[in-house]
Design a protein around this motif. Sequence first.
Motif, short mmCIF file in Angstrom:
data_model
loop_
_atom_site.label_atom_id
_atom_site.label_comp_id
_atom_site.label_asym_id
_atom_site.label_seq_id
_atom_site.Cartn_x
_atom_site.Cartn_y
_atom_site.Cartn_z
N GLN A 1 -6.56 1.56 -3.61
CA GLN A 1 -6.55 2.17 -2.27
C GLN A 1 -5.53 3.31 -2.18
N ALA A 2 -4.33 3.10 -2.71
CA ALA A 2 -3.30 4.14 -2.67
C ALA A 2 -3.73 5.34 -3.50
N GLU B 1 -6.41 7.36 -1.58
CA GLU B 1 -5.82 8.12 -0.47
C GLU B 1 -5.05 9.33 -0.98
N ALA B 2 -4.25 9.14 -2.02
CA ALA B 2 -3.44 10.23 -2.57
C ALA B 2 -4.33 11.31 -3.18
N ASP C 1 1.38 1.09 -2.83
CA ASP C 1 0.21 0.61 -2.11
C ASP C 1 -0.01 1.50 -0.88
N TYR C 2 -1.18 1.37 -0.29
CA TYR C 2 -1.49 2.08 0.94
C TYR C 2 -1.89 1.05 1.97
N GLU C 3 -1.25 1.10 3.13
CA GLU C 3 -1.54 0.14 4.19
C GLU C 3 -2.10 0.86 5.39
N GLY C 4 -3.11 0.29 5.98
CA GLY C 4 -3.69 0.83 7.20
C GLY C 4 -3.66 -0.24 8.26
N GLU D 1 -0.66 3.80 9.44
CA GLU D 1 -1.09 3.90 8.07
C GLU D 1 -0.01 4.56 7.24
N GLY D 2 -0.05 4.30 5.94
CA GLY D 2 0.87 5.00 5.07
C GLY D 2 1.08 4.32 3.74
N PHE D 3 1.77 5.02 2.88
CA PHE D 3 2.08 4.51 1.56
C PHE D 3 3.30 3.59 1.65
N HIS D 4 3.30 2.56 0.83
CA HIS D 4 4.38 1.59 0.83
C HIS D 4 4.73 1.23 -0.60
#
Length: 120
Positions: free
Chosen positions: A18-19, A22-23, A91-94, A99-102
Amino acid sequence: MSTTEEPTQGTTISVTEQAAEEAIALLEGESMDTDIAGLRLYVQQGGCAGLSYGMRFDNEPEEDDTIFEHHGLRVFVDPASMNYIEGSVLDYEGGLQGEGFHVENPNVVSECGCGESFRT
């Protein structure tokens, strides 16, 4: 240590699918060549716990970067930052909280209340 090869055992940064998706979408939105460009993950002084993560897109890696590739995304990490974040997972969280990278960092011994800075 500049490398496009597999890093030495124990020094790795992982990226969830997922990350990476998105990137890569953001890189392509900036018209950056995803075969060369990548996401720079770094640690900087700051925040109430002492250190914080930084991320930005770079057109190419620096000479002494370690380069990780996961799900088509290149991640660049400088040697000083690697000391703090090796073994981490990006990781990417929504969701409703935003939302955002973590960064899930196994080296963290404490974080500030807002989760934006940490101590190792």
